[in-house]
Write a protein that holds these residues in place. Structure first.
Motif, PDB file in Angstrom:
ATOM      1  N   GLY A 148       0.796  -1.219   0.000  1.00  0.00           N
ATOM      2  CA  GLY A 148       0.000   0.000   0.000  1.00  0.00           C
ATOM      3  C   GLY A 148       0.824   1.262   0.000  1.00  0.00           C
ATOM      4  N   ALA A 149       2.150   1.140   0.169  1.00  0.00           N
ATOM      5  CA  ALA A 149       3.006   2.336   0.188  1.00  0.00           C
ATOM      6  C   ALA A 149       4.262   2.161  -0.658  1.00  0.00           C
ATOM      7  CB  ALA A 149       3.407   2.658   1.629  1.00  0.00           C
ATOM      8  N   SER A 150       4.373   1.041  -1.374  1.00  0.00           N
ATOM      9  CA  SER A 150       5.583   0.775  -2.148  1.00  0.00           C
ATOM     10  C   SER A 150       5.685   1.715  -3.346  1.00  0.00           C
ATOM     11  CB  SER A 150       5.606  -0.673  -2.622  1.00  0.00           C
ATOM     12  OG  SER A 150       5.893  -1.539  -1.562  1.00  0.00           O
ATOM     13  N   GLN A 151       6.938   2.087  -3.635  1.00  0.00           N
ATOM     14  CA  GLN A 151       7.169   3.030  -4.725  1.00  0.00           C
ATOM     15  C   GLN A 151       8.637   3.002  -5.143  1.00  0.00           C
ATOM     16  OE1 GLN A 151       6.310   6.931  -3.073  1.00  0.00           O
ATOM     17  NE2 GLN A 151       7.892   6.764  -1.517  1.00  0.00           N
ATOM     18  N   LEU A 152       8.877   3.501  -6.339  1.00  0.00           N
ATOM     19  CA  LEU A 152      10.232   3.801  -6.802  1.00  0.00           C
ATOM     20  C   LEU A 152      10.271   5.293  -7.020  1.00  0.00           C
ATOM     21  CD1 LEU A 152      13.011   2.731  -7.818  1.00  0.00           C
ATOM     22  CD2 LEU A 152      11.998   2.673 -10.114  1.00  0.00           C
ATOM     23  N   ILE A 153      11.237   5.968  -6.380  1.00  0.00           N
ATOM     24  CA  ILE A 153      11.300   7.428  -6.494  1.00  0.00           C
ATOM     25  C   ILE A 153      12.690   7.871  -6.940  1.00  0.00           C
ATOM     26  CG2 ILE A 153       9.495   7.814  -4.783  1.00  0.00           C
ATOM     27  CD1 ILE A 153      11.650   8.427  -2.714  1.00  0.00           C
ATOM     28  N   LYS A 154      12.718   9.092  -7.432  1.00  0.00           N
ATOM     29  CA  LYS A 154      13.949   9.693  -7.932  1.00  0.00           C
ATOM     30  C   LYS A 154      14.018  11.116  -7.399  1.00  0.00           C
ATOM     31  CE  LYS A 154      15.988  10.675 -12.516  1.00  0.00           C
ATOM     32  NZ  LYS A 154      15.764  10.471 -13.986  1.00  0.00           N
ATOM     33  N   ALA A 170      -1.263  -1.791  -4.652  1.00  0.00           N
ATOM     34  CA  ALA A 170      -1.355  -1.981  -3.201  1.00  0.00           C
ATOM     35  C   ALA A 170      -0.816  -3.326  -2.727  1.00  0.00           C
ATOM     36  CB  ALA A 170      -2.808  -1.809  -2.755  1.00  0.00           C
ATOM     37  N   GLU A 171      -0.900  -4.354  -3.586  1.00  0.00           N
ATOM     38  CA  GLU A 171      -0.462  -5.690  -3.152  1.00  0.00           C
ATOM     39  C   GLU A 171       1.050  -5.887  -3.278  1.00  0.00           C
ATOM     40  OE1 GLU A 171      -1.312  -6.105  -7.587  1.00  0.00           O
ATOM     41  OE2 GLU A 171      -2.186  -5.046  -5.852  1.00  0.00           O
ATOM     42  N   GLN A 186      14.071  -3.598 -10.300  1.00  0.00           N
ATOM     43  CA  GLN A 186      13.536  -3.571  -8.932  1.00  0.00           C
ATOM     44  C   GLN A 186      12.944  -4.930  -8.570  1.00  0.00           C
ATOM     45  OE1 GLN A 186       9.776  -1.518  -8.329  1.00  0.00           O
ATOM     46  NE2 GLN A 186      10.587  -0.474  -6.522  1.00  0.00           N
ATOM     47  N   LEU A 187      13.280  -5.413  -7.377  1.00  0.00           N
ATOM     48  CA  LEU A 187      12.723  -6.664  -6.875  1.00  0.00           C
ATOM     49  C   LEU A 187      11.475  -6.394  -6.044  1.00  0.00           C
ATOM     50  CD1 LEU A 187      15.923  -8.529  -5.598  1.00  0.00           C
ATOM     51  CD2 LEU A 187      14.852  -8.670  -7.854  1.00  0.00           C
ATOM     52  N   THR A 188      10.707  -7.464  -5.820  1.00  0.00           N
ATOM     53  CA  THR A 188       9.603  -7.405  -4.860  1.00  0.00           C
ATOM     54  C   THR A 188       9.847  -8.469  -3.793  1.00  0.00           C
ATOM     55  OG1 THR A 188       8.247  -8.951  -6.151  1.00  0.00           O
ATOM     56  CG2 THR A 188       7.950  -6.582  -6.559  1.00  0.00           C
ATOM     57  N   TYR A 189       9.239  -8.274  -2.652  1.00  0.00           N
ATOM     58  CA  TYR A 189       9.500  -9.104  -1.469  1.00  0.00           C
ATOM     59  C   TYR A 189       8.953 -10.526  -1.628  1.00  0.00           C
ATOM     60  CZ  TYR A 189       9.150 -10.432   3.526  1.00  0.00           C
ATOM     61  OH  TYR A 189       9.222 -11.071   4.735  1.00  0.00           O
ATOM     62  N   GLN A 190       7.637 -10.665  -1.681  1.00  0.00           N
ATOM     63  CA  GLN A 190       7.021 -11.993  -1.775  1.00  0.00           C
ATOM     64  C   GLN A 190       6.072 -12.117  -2.963  1.00  0.00           C
ATOM     65  OE1 GLN A 190       5.286 -12.205   2.190  1.00  0.00           O
ATOM     66  NE2 GLN A 190       6.990 -13.462   2.930  1.00  0.00           N
ATOM     67  N   ASN A 191       6.130 -11.150  -3.867  1.00  0.00           N
ATOM     68  CA  ASN A 191       5.242 -11.169  -5.025  1.00  0.00           C
ATOM     69  C   ASN A 191       5.795 -11.996  -6.185  1.00  0.00           C
ATOM     70  OD1 ASN A 191       4.997  -8.143  -3.746  1.00  0.00           O
ATOM     71  ND2 ASN A 191       3.006  -9.020  -4.256  1.00  0.00           N
ATOM     72  N   LYS A 192       7.055 -12.457  -6.041  1.00  0.00           N
ATOM     73  CA  LYS A 192       7.674 -13.365  -7.021  1.00  0.00           C
ATOM     74  C   LYS A 192       7.921 -12.724  -8.386  1.00  0.00           C
ATOM     75  CE  LYS A 192       7.509 -17.036  -4.270  1.00  0.00           C
ATOM     76  NZ  LYS A 192       8.714 -17.716  -3.750  1.00  0.00           N
ATOM     77  N   ILE A 193       7.931 -11.385  -8.434  1.00  0.00           N
ATOM     78  CA  ILE A 193       8.198 -10.712  -9.704  1.00  0.00           C
ATOM     79  C   ILE A 193       9.183  -9.567  -9.491  1.00  0.00           C
ATOM     80  CG2 ILE A 193       5.990 -11.270 -10.822  1.00  0.00           C
ATOM     81  CD1 ILE A 193       4.999  -8.487 -10.049  1.00  0.00           C
ATOM     82  N   GLY A 194       9.799  -9.145 -10.591  1.00  0.00           N
ATOM     83  CA  GLY A 194      10.630  -7.956 -10.594  1.00  0.00           C
ATOM     84  C   GLY A 194      10.174  -7.037 -11.713  1.00  0.00           C
ATOM     85  N   PHE A 195      10.575  -5.771 -11.613  1.00  0.00           N
ATOM     86  CA  PHE A 195      10.164  -4.781 -12.589  1.00  0.00           C
ATOM     87  C   PHE A 195      11.391  -4.134 -13.241  1.00  0.00           C
ATOM     88  CE2 PHE A 195       6.842  -4.623  -9.234  1.00  0.00           C
ATOM     89  CZ  PHE A 195       5.771  -5.089  -9.990  1.00  0.00           C
ATOM     90  N   ILE A 196      11.202  -3.685 -14.483  1.00  0.00           N
ATOM     91  CA  ILE A 196      12.231  -2.923 -15.196  1.00  0.00           C
ATOM     92  C   ILE A 196      11.610  -1.604 -15.634  1.00  0.00           C
ATOM     93  CG2 ILE A 196      13.852  -2.885 -17.123  1.00  0.00           C
ATOM     94  CD1 ILE A 196      13.730  -5.942 -17.177  1.00  0.00           C
ATOM     95  N   TYR A 197      12.314  -0.494 -15.298  1.00  0.00           N
ATOM     96  CA  TYR A 197      11.822   0.842 -15.586  1.00  0.00           C
ATOM     97  C   TYR A 197      12.798   1.602 -16.481  1.00  0.00           C
ATOM     98  CZ  TYR A 197       9.089  -0.007 -11.301  1.00  0.00           C
ATOM     99  OH  TYR A 197       8.270  -0.540 -10.345  1.00  0.00           O
ATOM    100  N   ASP A 198      12.286   2.568 -17.166  1.00  0.00           N
ATOM    101  CA  ASP A 198      13.131   3.554 -17.829  1.00  0.00           C
ATOM    102  C   ASP A 198      13.741   4.449 -16.753  1.00  0.00           C
ATOM    103  OD1 ASP A 198      13.344   6.538 -18.930  1.00  0.00           O
ATOM    104  OD2 ASP A 198      13.596   5.174 -20.640  1.00  0.00           O
ATOM    105  N   LYS A 199      15.048   4.570 -16.762  1.00  0.00           N
ATOM    106  CA  LYS A 199      15.734   5.309 -15.694  1.00  0.00           C
ATOM    107  C   LYS A 199      15.360   6.793 -15.684  1.00  0.00           C
ATOM    108  CE  LYS A 199      20.076   6.454 -16.152  1.00  0.00           C
ATOM    109  NZ  LYS A 199      21.555   6.335 -16.298  1.00  0.00           N
ATOM    110  N   ASN A 200      15.118   7.355 -16.828  1.00  0.00           N
ATOM    111  CA  ASN A 200      14.859   8.791 -16.903  1.00  0.00           C
ATOM    112  C   ASN A 200      13.441   9.156 -16.478  1.00  0.00           C
ATOM    113  OD1 ASN A 200      17.494   9.470 -17.979  1.00  0.00           O
ATOM    114  ND2 ASN A 200      16.817   8.531 -19.901  1.00  0.00           N
ATOM    115  N   THR A 201      12.477   8.331 -16.868  1.00  0.00           N
ATOM    116  CA  THR A 201      11.076   8.676 -16.617  1.00  0.00           C
ATOM    117  C   THR A 201      10.434   7.843 -15.497  1.00  0.00           C
ATOM    118  OG1 THR A 201      10.277   7.077 -18.244  1.00  0.00           O
ATOM    119  CG2 THR A 201      10.836   9.302 -19.053  1.00  0.00           C
ATOM    120  N   LEU A 202      11.071   6.726 -15.128  1.00  0.00           N
ATOM    121  CA  LEU A 202      10.522   5.733 -14.190  1.00  0.00           C
ATOM    122  C   LEU A 202       9.228   5.111 -14.711  1.00  0.00           C
ATOM    123  CD1 LEU A 202      11.208   7.114 -10.587  1.00  0.00           C
ATOM    124  CD2 LEU A 202      12.711   5.851 -12.137  1.00  0.00           C
ATOM    125  N   LYS A 203       9.054   5.110 -16.037  1.00  0.00           N
ATOM    126  CA  LYS A 203       7.937   4.395 -16.644  1.00  0.00           C
ATOM    127  C   LYS A 203       8.290   2.911 -16.710  1.00  0.00           C
ATOM    128  CE  LYS A 203       5.415   8.036 -17.656  1.00  0.00           C
ATOM    129  NZ  LYS A 203       4.127   8.298 -16.971  1.00  0.00           N
TER     130      LYS A 203
END
Length: 341
Positions: A148-154, A170-171, A186-203
């Motif tokens: 509910g509070a997870s984020q990637l910030i710059k 939220a999950e 970016q990794l996730t704790y127990q969601n079993k997935i990771g994410f890849i973002y554009d470094k400049n835009t965080l999309k």
């Protein structure tokens, strides 16, 4: 009468056999318990008690799906740190005895306590439950956890106001992050997935399943060739950067007399890996070739000043600004810049 004598003789043999088995297992347990604290080094030979060797036809050690008759602490078989094994003894009477044990393998050289000096501090948003922390130039990339509070910030170092925020569903419970070229992983704790973002835009560009061997996502860094991840164990997992679901190799981390489990946030800098230990106010300096802990930073005082009595507000942020280390923690109000030799 003969039947009674035969039964009596059989009973005696049975009792003798039971006694021998108990002596073998008891002596082996005593030996293992005595060696567990002291530990072994690679190349050491297990010197089993005579109660075992004199009554055994063979002794093997099984470790997971591997088994060996060699009683030498061989890095092909054992790892640094704690090794859960089973001794398998075939007695001269043809019986098979099994006993579980822990074999601790330590490094030969003690890790150095590294002195440091705090040269600056910067604001950090105390609302952020920091899990990943990377700095490029004067730009901070931070992964914050909690459902509910997870984020990637710059944001810019020196400001605690984000320039860009990528909120997670939220999950999702976000964990470690690393920069590879123009992407943020970016990794996730127990969601079993990771994410890849554009470094400049965080999309968000894409996502990937975590390797099956990684039970939970914790820390993440990049050594110029592979991503390196932790899962709260003693292991470092080297992942194929082009396919992060694939583990290239696994390396255990160990010290001279300490088992370092619960490795967490990571940073790779100048050919070395830096890792913090969850719920410990220390950062380890690790040789990435063999997993040996060669140095240790003690940040007890900084942790005490920033945790406000909450045991979850732990040290959990490592980055580099040039050759200066930046450290922070979960819900800390500051980022500290330190120098060391």
């Amino acid at each position: 009468m003969k039947q009674n004598i035969t039964m009596g003789f059989a009973a005696v043999l049975f009792l003798v056999s039971c006694s021998n088995k108990e002596k073998m297992l008891d002596s082996l347990a005593d030996y293992n318990n005595a060696k567990e604290a002291k530990g072994y080094h690679f190349g050491d030979k297990l010197d089993l008690p005579k109660e075992v060797t004199e009554n055994a036809e063979s002794v093997t050690i099984s470790f997971g799906d591997k088994e060996t008759t060699d009683l030498t602490i061989d890095p092909k078989f054992f790892t640094l740190g704690d090794n859960a094994v089973t001794f398998n003894i075939k007695t001269k009477g043809g019986e098979v005895l099994n006993q579980d044990a822990t074999i601790n393998v330590f490094t030969k050289t003690p890790e150095q306590n590294i002195p440091y000096t705090i040269v600056a501090d910067y604001p950090h948003d105390p609302k952020n439950f920091i899990e990943g922390f990377v700095v490029e130039g004067n730009t901070v990339y931070e992964s914050d956890g909690m459902k509910g509070a997870s984020q990637l910030i710059k944001y810019t170092l020196g400001s605690d106001v984000p320039r860009i925020v990528a909120k997670q569903p939220a999950e999702i419970f976000s964990e470690g992050c690393a920069i590879v070229g123009d992407k943020v992983y970016q990794l996730t704790y127990q969601n079993k997935i990771g994410f890849i973002y554009d470094k400049n835009t965080l999309k968000k560009i894409s996502e990937f399943p975590l390797p099956g061997v990684i039970g939970e996502g914790w820390g993440l860094t990049y050594d110029g060739k592979n991503l390196i991840a932790t899962d709260g164990s003693k292991n470092l997992y080297f992942l194929d950067v082009n396919n992060p679901s694939k583990v290239v190799k696994t390396m255990a981390v160990g010290g001279n007399s300490t088992i370092y489990n619960q490795l967490n946030e990571l940073e790779y800098h100048n050919g070395l890996i830096y890792a913090n230990v969850w719920h410990e106010p220390v950062i380890l300096k690790i040789n990435p070739v063999n997993g040996e802990v060669i140095g240790k930073f003690d940040f007890s005082q900084l942790t005490k000043e920033n945790d406000k009595g909450d045991s979850e507000h732990v040290l959990n942020g490592i980055a580099f600004k040039g050759d200066h280390m930046l450290v922070t923690g979960k819900n800390w109000e500051k980022i500290y810049e330190v120098t060391f030799k």
